[in-house]
Scaffold this active site. Structure first.
Site, PDB file in Angstrom:
ATOM      1  N   LEU A 188      90.579  29.347  71.976  1.00  0.00           N
ATOM      2  CA  LEU A 188      91.999  29.660  71.860  1.00  0.00           C
ATOM      3  C   LEU A 188      92.230  31.043  72.443  1.00  0.00           C
ATOM      4  CD1 LEU A 188      92.609  28.483  68.174  1.00  0.00           C
ATOM      5  CD2 LEU A 188      92.997  27.195  70.280  1.00  0.00           C
ATOM      6  N   LYS A 199      90.267  46.780  59.648  1.00  0.00           N
ATOM      7  CA  LYS A 199      88.807  46.797  59.692  1.00  0.00           C
ATOM      8  C   LYS A 199      88.217  47.301  58.376  1.00  0.00           C
ATOM      9  CE  LYS A 199      88.987  47.479  64.682  1.00  0.00           C
ATOM     10  NZ  LYS A 199      88.879  48.437  65.802  1.00  0.00           N
ATOM     11  N   ILE A 259      79.147  46.455  68.370  1.00  0.00           N
ATOM     12  CA  ILE A 259      78.218  47.026  67.400  1.00  0.00           C
ATOM     13  C   ILE A 259      77.901  45.997  66.318  1.00  0.00           C
ATOM     14  CG2 ILE A 259      77.835  48.894  65.754  1.00  0.00           C
ATOM     15  CD1 ILE A 259      80.018  50.469  67.240  1.00  0.00           C
TER      16      ILE A 259
END
Length: 437
Positions: free
Chosen positions: A9, A202, A133
């Protein structure tokens, strides 16, 4: 074995890199997975922009994610809707999901996790935090036997570039933002980055994984860098510090039970701390665990190729599970720790005041700090040479609850001797577990 079939998507900056890597590394990926990994469809809004994908293209995302010939859905479109509805459709249909959608995970990861559990599908999202990372998988798997006390670091490259430029050149915020935009580090509308919302999403994901507690973006205190000035940068330098936009997630001990704090704000940190040396658009995160000690994760936190690397890592893991008949890690939210409001979180502060340069001013200001239970660690006063008799007073506190400091600042602003509160910045030691004193 038969191929693991992938639907995607979105095909923007990250998606295009995923397609490239799937094609260029097809043989190696097949060897690692134990079966070919085959791209069978790509849903986009404007197919004419992707002629190289030919018959793979479709605008019917809903049909694509439930097709019988799809095993895994990779989502790189971002945003809340239609991404949430499409991924729920895919999971309910038994398709495993790989997503880079930090905003959706920070708002409603629980719904996606429950759908994955109900159907036996996998839900992987390494690319949602810190790009290439490897950070989420160590939290979810490598450190699952340990007790994590704090996760803190730089998780937004745009703001780190801006603050690094201000530190290196003495430029103001506006000039540094203009340079970041010119170089492509900042979007035309940089609000999500400079106001801290990207980092807050985050932080919610990191806190959820680290503390086995459901934390959403609404639980994260968020403060951006728009108000950081060149004078603040200089003041930090005088203290042997630099200013970074930090995402901090930590356990806070209490009398009866622990709590979780998740917060994002610009803060002074010692110039000797490894995070202080993280410049430009790079990310770095410290994880502190009881047995493992301090671990640092560093690298490129954004960009098409780095993020695509994380997506491919998840895709290989999910595909292996499909081939071998296994399942990945599930959501762990057993702790259900309460979220501590920012007003109750103890932190050190650097308060800069414009004051009248006359006798008794320092005593009256110190009295307000004492009245609200905020202990002063250091005071520095300098006359600015102005003809109106003003001076600059800097107060650095010991750790104090945010609400106590806020009440103190409100009172200071009303004093006759205080002409203005120039800035209030937090000071984070980051050198020890728990809150600094």
């Amino acid at each position: 074995m038969s191929a693991v079939r992938v639907a995607m998507l979105g095909c923007g900056t990250v998606g295009a890199e995923v397609v490239r890597l799937l094609r260029e590394q097809a043989d190696e990926l097949a060897a690692r997975v134990g079966a070919p990994v085959e791209l069978v469809g790509v849903a986009v809004r404007r197919p004419h922009k992707h002629p190289e994908l030919g018959e793979l293209l479709t605008t019917d995302s809903s049909t694509l994610v439930t097709r019988d010939d799809v095993d895994v859905v990779v989502e790189v479109i971002g945003g809340i809707e239609p991404a949430r509805s499409l991924l729920l459709e895919a999971l309910k249909a038994g398709k495993s999901v790989v997503t880079a959608n930090k905003a959706l995970l920070a708002e409603d990861a629980a719904t996606l996790a429950e759908a994955a559990d109900a159907s036996g599908a996998d839900l992987y999202y390494e690319a949602a935090v810190a790009g290439a990372i490897p950070l989420l998988r160590p939290l979810r798997e490598s450190l699952v036997g340990d007790r994590i006390s704090r996760v803190a670091g730089i998780v937004n490259g745009t703001t780190n570039f801006i603050l690094s430029a201000m530190t290196a050149t003495g430029a103001g915020y506006a000039d540094a933002l203009e340079e970041a935009t010119r170089l492509g580090y900042a979007e035309a509308d940089p609000s999500a980055d400079v106001d801290g919302y990207d980092a807050a999403s985050k932080a919610a994901i990191l806190a959820s994984l680290a503390f086995h507690t459901r934390v959403t973006s609404a639980d994260v205190y968020c403060e951006g860098i728009r108000n950081v000035t060149a004078a603040d940068i200089a003041a930090a330098r005088e203290m042997g510090c630099v200013i970074k936009l930090l995402a901090i997630c930590e356990r806070i001990p209490g009398a009866d039970t622990e709590s979780v704090s998740a917060r994002v704000y610009p803060a002074m940190i010692p110039a000797t701390h490894p995070l202080a040396a993280v410049d430009g658009a790079f990310n770095a995160v410290f994880v502190e665990a009881e047995a493992a000690g301090q671990l640092m994760f560093y690298g490129q936190g954004a960009g098409g190729a780095p993020t695509a690397s994380a997506v491919l890592g998840d895709l290989v893991a999910v595909a292996r599970n499909r081939v071998l008949g296994g399942r990945g890690s599930r959501e762990s939210a057993y702790a259900s720790l309460p979220i501590l409001p920012i007003g109750a979180v103890p932190t050190r502060y650097h308060v800069s005041l414009d004051v009248a340069d006359r006798a008794g001013v320092l005593a009256s200001i110190a009295g307000e700090f004492a009245r609200h239970g905020v202990s002063i660690a250091a005071v520095r006063q300098t006359g600015d040479g102005s003809t109106d008799g003003s001076a600059r007073l800097v107060v650095v506190t010991h750790a104090a609850p945010g609400e106590a400091l806020a009440a103190t600042v409100d009172r200071l602003a009303g004093l006759d001797a205080v002409r203005g509160v120039e800035s209030v910045l937090r000071v984070e030691d980051l050198g020890r577990k728990g809150v600094t004193a």
